[in-house]
Each structure stands twice: as C-alpha cells, then as structure tokens.
Design an enzyme around this catalytic site. Structure first.
Site, PDB file in Angstrom:
ATOM      1  N   GLU A  38      49.351  68.674   0.192  1.00 53.44           N
ATOM      2  CA  GLU A  38      49.624  67.488   0.993  1.00 53.44           C
ATOM      3  C   GLU A  38      51.043  67.525   1.589  1.00 53.44           C
ATOM      4  O   GLU A  38      52.036  67.667   0.851  1.00 53.44           O
ATOM      5  CB  GLU A  38      49.437  66.237   0.107  1.00 53.44           C
ATOM      6  CG  GLU A  38      49.766  64.919   0.753  1.00 53.44           C
ATOM      7  CD  GLU A  38      48.854  64.559   1.934  1.00 53.44           C
ATOM      8  OE1 GLU A  38      47.666  64.933   1.914  1.00 53.44           O
ATOM      9  OE2 GLU A  38      49.360  63.912   2.871  1.00 53.44           O
ATOM     10  N   THR A  80      44.619  65.046   7.023  1.00 50.42           N
ATOM     11  CA  THR A  80      44.152  65.951   5.965  1.00 50.42           C
ATOM     12  C   THR A  80      42.735  66.458   6.236  1.00 50.42           C
ATOM     13  O   THR A  80      42.427  67.625   5.971  1.00 50.42           O
ATOM     14  CB  THR A  80      44.202  65.212   4.605  1.00 50.42           C
ATOM     15  OG1 THR A  80      45.568  64.955   4.303  1.00 50.42           O
ATOM     16  CG2 THR A  80      43.589  66.033   3.493  1.00 50.42           C
ATOM     17  N   HIS A 193      52.052  62.822  -1.143  1.00 47.88           N
ATOM     18  CA  HIS A 193      51.601  61.974  -0.021  1.00 47.88           C
ATOM     19  C   HIS A 193      52.670  60.958   0.354  1.00 47.88           C
ATOM     20  O   HIS A 193      53.393  60.448  -0.501  1.00 47.88           O
ATOM     21  CB  HIS A 193      50.297  61.253  -0.412  1.00 47.88           C
ATOM     22  CG  HIS A 193      49.560  60.693   0.773  1.00 47.88           C
ATOM     23  ND1 HIS A 193      49.883  59.487   1.348  1.00 47.88           N
ATOM     24  CD2 HIS A 193      48.524  61.195   1.492  1.00 47.88           C
ATOM     25  CE1 HIS A 193      49.073  59.272   2.373  1.00 47.88           C
ATOM     26  NE2 HIS A 193      48.241  60.302   2.481  1.00 47.88           N
ATOM     27  N   ASP A 252      49.069  70.942   4.682  1.00 52.57           N
ATOM     28  CA  ASP A 252      48.024  70.424   5.573  1.00 52.57           C
ATOM     29  C   ASP A 252      48.544  69.862   6.891  1.00 52.57           C
ATOM     30  O   ASP A 252      47.905  69.995   7.925  1.00 52.57           O
ATOM     31  CB  ASP A 252      47.100  69.425   4.848  1.00 52.57           C
ATOM     32  CG  ASP A 252      47.794  68.158   4.382  1.00 52.57           C
ATOM     33  OD1 ASP A 252      49.037  68.057   4.489  1.00 52.57           O
ATOM     34  OD2 ASP A 252      47.086  67.250   3.893  1.00 52.57           O
ATOM     35  N   HIS A 253      49.693  69.207   6.850  1.00 53.99           N
ATOM     36  CA  HIS A 253      50.226  68.612   8.094  1.00 53.99           C
ATOM     37  C   HIS A 253      51.665  68.193   7.851  1.00 53.99           C
ATOM     38  O   HIS A 253      52.202  68.363   6.748  1.00 53.99           O
ATOM     39  CB  HIS A 253      49.363  67.423   8.564  1.00 53.99           C
ATOM     40  CG  HIS A 253      49.105  66.399   7.483  1.00 53.99           C
ATOM     41  ND1 HIS A 253      50.103  65.654   6.891  1.00 53.99           N
ATOM     42  CD2 HIS A 253      47.959  66.010   6.858  1.00 53.99           C
ATOM     43  CE1 HIS A 253      49.583  64.850   5.985  1.00 53.99           C
ATOM     44  NE2 HIS A 253      48.275  65.055   5.929  1.00 53.99           N
TER      45      HIS A 253
HETATM   46  C1  GP9 Z   1      43.269  61.350   0.524  1.00 53.31           C
HETATM   47  C2  GP9 Z   1      44.134  62.427   1.025  1.00 53.31           C
HETATM   48  C3  GP9 Z   1      45.133  61.961   2.041  1.00 53.31           C
HETATM   49  O1  GP9 Z   1      42.118  61.741  -0.122  1.00 53.31           O
HETATM   50  O2  GP9 Z   1      43.503  63.600   1.326  1.00 53.31           O
HETATM   51  O3  GP9 Z   1      44.767  62.146   3.354  1.00 53.31           O
HETATM   52  P1  GP9 Z   1      45.825  61.864   4.553  1.00 53.31           P
HETATM   53  O4  GP9 Z   1      46.211  60.400   4.472  1.00 53.31           O
HETATM   54  O5  GP9 Z   1      47.027  62.757   4.335  1.00 53.31           O
HETATM   55  O6  GP9 Z   1      45.081  62.230   5.798  1.00 53.31           O
END
Ligand code: GP9
Length: 414
Positions: A38, A80, A193, A252-253
């Site tokens: 994340e 994500t 996150h 992921d980003h």
């Molecule tokens: C939640 C997680 C977060 O299951 O994968 O997703 P995001 O908010 O980063 O798109």
C-alpha cells in the site's frame, strides 16, 4: 474489433520473438509470491533520514533482485484496485471509476487463471472486507482458488483499517504452508494506508524535521511496512520457500501527498515539474529470483502492464493464446509506458499533459538533460499512448476479449 485484434496480434508477435532468449523458462514451475504494498513509492528506496535508512530490508533485497528504477504505477481513480487489475491482466485502468466495480465479469487474461492452467494453485490474501473494491466478485472471476479476506485472519494486532502487516504476513504464510506447490500467492498489504496514523509503539524512524506532519507520518508508515516485509522474508526462509519461489514486491500507487515543499525539503533542492511527475508516478518494483543471474538495476522505463508478461516469460509460459498489452522486462527494448493522466514515458522523453488536454499545450521533457524540449519529440509517443489507452478502454468496456474468443470458436467450427 478488427483493428483492436490486429493490434494485439502485433504485440503477440513481438512478445513471442522475445521468448527466444535464454531467460525464457529459466524458472519453470517455481512458486510465485507477489506482494502489493500500500502506497509504497520509489523515492524512499535507498534513502536515509538523519542517517537511518527508511527501507533497510528493501535496500538489502534490491542488491539481489531485478530492481526497476523507472517503474510507473499506471493507476487512476480505482487506486489499489487499478494496481491489482493492471498487474494481473496487463491491460490499463479506465478513465473513470474502477474496472473492478464497473466491469468485474468481463473477460480478461488474468495471472491466476493462466497460472492455474499451468498447474499452479492460486490464492489471494488481503485482510479487509471482501466486498471492498468488489474483490469477492472479481477474484472469483479471475479463478483464484480462494480469497483469504478479513474473516480469515485473527484480528490480533491492529493498525489503521485492519491487522498489522506483520500479523497479516505471519498468518498468510501459515496458510501458504498448507498450499500445494507450485503456487501463486498474491498478498495485498494495508498498514501504510493514508492518513498514515501509525500507533506510537510502531514508530521507529527518527522523522526529524518531518515529525508531526503527514509527510513524516508517511515515512514512518513506510519504514514500518519495510520492517514487516523483512519479517515476511525471514519467515519464507524458515518455511523453506525462499529458494523455490519468485518474490515480487511493488508499491500500488502514490501517497496522495502532493505538496511539493515536502519533497523539496526531503531532497534538499528545488524540484522541477518533471521531477515531481516522476516522484508521484514511480513505485518500486523488485523481482527476486532463486538465483542472482538476472539481479541488477534496470533503468529502462517500465510499468505495471509489464509485470505479468515478465513472469510468464521467466516461468516459460507461452503467451501466444493471450491478449496482453505488455511485454517481458527481461528484454531491454525501448518501451512506451502510458499513464492514465495522458502522461507517458519512453527511454528518451517524458510527456506531461496540460489541464486542457491539448497535446500542443503539454510539456515534453528530454530525459537526457531533463530539460523541456520541442513537443514534436513527444508527438509519436503521444499518439501511441493514446491508442493504447483507447484500445484498453474498448476491451474493458465492450468485453472484446470475449468477442475474440467467440469468433475464434466459430471459425474453428466452420
Ligand atoms: C482496502 C485497500 C485500500 O481494501 O486495498 O485501497 P485504496 O483506498 O488504497 O484504493
């Protein structure tokens, strides 16, 4: 439809030509473990803060892995879920919304389904509600054997939305112990996150001048995620999986922190628009293989759409039957990496689109001297990048892969 099919056929030919090199199939029938981390961004890798490495475990892994130093995340509003979609299918995200929620049941050539056809077990692990991003539906469509979601994890150690990454890895690897080999395991972390409010007892980085602000909190969270990754690698070794698995780790980003002042303070120098675009779009990508033969830094631009084709190549799985946009990163050929914003990069230029969207008012940068150059130098790449985004949109929206398969079936019956 004919044009889209012809485009994929050209890509297929290019990919298959690359399969002739000696890296094709070098890691046949080896387990594949992918960890999508994340909000992990590339600018923290290899960096120190007040003499303390931010990602010591990833730094150590980098020396023994294929490390892609100009790897772009290619995600859009699906965040994500877009990272997941592009990585698994080698297609691109939509301009609006998430493919996972808009077109979950359309046909895609996804990694779990392809690896399963080649004798693999395939499982996905993410300790959050299974309905989030419509994962339950998508993962069933992608043919994973099982989705281990929040209800499958003992909620023993809480950070943010769920259990800590350390607990998540520990429990996921316990499940993996029971999985028949070869397997494909896809793990999605969560502790880093937004808004990065890591509990005090997990804060082990001296954030110095960044203490007390969101940028410092982000660095703390990434430092924690790196520690959990280190523990996961130790557990893989203890479970005897290290030497017979390919381990892929990528971010992921971006972190949603766009204030340039933070990054200028971090780098200790003014940053150009090009610097900022690359910082915000680049995530680390490491592929650790059972031997060091291919280890090193790969500087050519690459993106998430290249991950699955790279793995098929290393595993010796022919991609002839599949429609994929990317090609294997084992080859050094010049690649075009389109980003959903309209930006793109190849090994010569980086294009930043303008707010109006007109090509002429965008900024074209030469990567040689990192200075703005005539937009003409970006014209061909801009066209190709628009074409790729458009083709992907049509495939996703109109379920074209299903249409291709249907017409191939009819042809074979005639
Ligand atoms: C939640 C997680 C977060 O299951 O994968 O997703 P995001 O908010 O980063 O798109």
């Amino acid at each position: 439809i004919d044009q889209v099919q012809a485009w994929f056929d050209d890509k297929r030919k290019e990919r298959i030509a690359l399969d002739k090199d000696d890296t094709f199939g070098r890691f046949k029938d080896i387990n594949v473990i992918i960890v999508q981390v994340e909000a992990l961004m590339n600018f923290v890798i290899g960096k120190e803060l007040n003499g303390q490495p931010i990602t010591p475990n990833l730094n150590a892994l980098m020396d023994k892995s294929m490390y892609f130093s100009n790897f772009y995340h290619q995600t859009a509003l699906g965040r994500t879920s877009d990272a997941d979609f592009v990585t698994q299918t080698s297609l691109l995200p939509l301009p609006a919304g998430s493919v996972f929620t808009r077109f979950p049941s359309h046909t895609y050539d996804s990694m779990p389904s392809i690896l399963k056809k080649n004798g693999y077990a395939a499982n996905v692990y993410h300790s959050y509600d299974s309905s989030f991003w419509n994962r339950q539906v998508v993962y069933t469509e992608m043919e994973y054997d099982r989705f281990y979601s929040k209800k499958d994890f003992e909620q023993d150690e809480k950070i943010g939305w769920s259990i800590s990454d350390a607990s998540f890895f520990r429990q996921s690897l316990d499940y993996m112990k029971e999985t028949p080999q070869p397997f494909y395991s896809f793990l999605i972390t969560l502790s880093s996150h937004h808004p990065y409010s890591l509990p005090q007892e997990y804060r082990e980085l001296d954030a110095g001048a960044f203490s007390g602000n969101i940028f410092g909190d982000y660095l703390q969270s990434v430092h924690y995620a790196d520690k959990a990754l280190g523990q996961m690698m130790d557990q893989l070794k203890a479970q005897g999986l290290w030497d017979n698995s390919i381990l892929v780790i990528y971010g992921d980003h971006d972190n949603s922190i766009t204030d340039r002042a933070f990054y200028e303070q971090f780098y200790g120098r003014p940053l150009s628009d090009l610097d900022m675009e690359q910082i915000m779009h680049q995530v680390p990508m490491l592929i650790h293989l059972p031997d060091d033969g291919l280890a090193g830094t790969y500087e050519e631009p690459a993106g998430m759409m290249h991950t699955a084709p790279t793995l098929y190549h290393l595993l010796g799985i022919s991609t002839e039957p599949y429609d994929l946009m990317g090609s294997s990163l084992t080859s050094k050929k010049n690649r075009l990496v389109p980003l959903r914003s309209g930006a793109f990069s190849d090994d010569q230029v980086f294009f930043i689109p303008s707010e109006t969207g007109s090509f002429e008012s965008g900024a074209c940068y030469s990567l040689k001297d990192r200075q703005p150059t005539d937009t003409l130098a970006c014209a061909a790449g801009h066209e190709k990048s628009r074409q790729m985004l458009n083709i992907s949109d049509q495939v996703v929206t109109y379920d074209l892969l299903a249409a291709f398969r249907e017409s191939a079936l009819q042809d074979s019956q005639e």
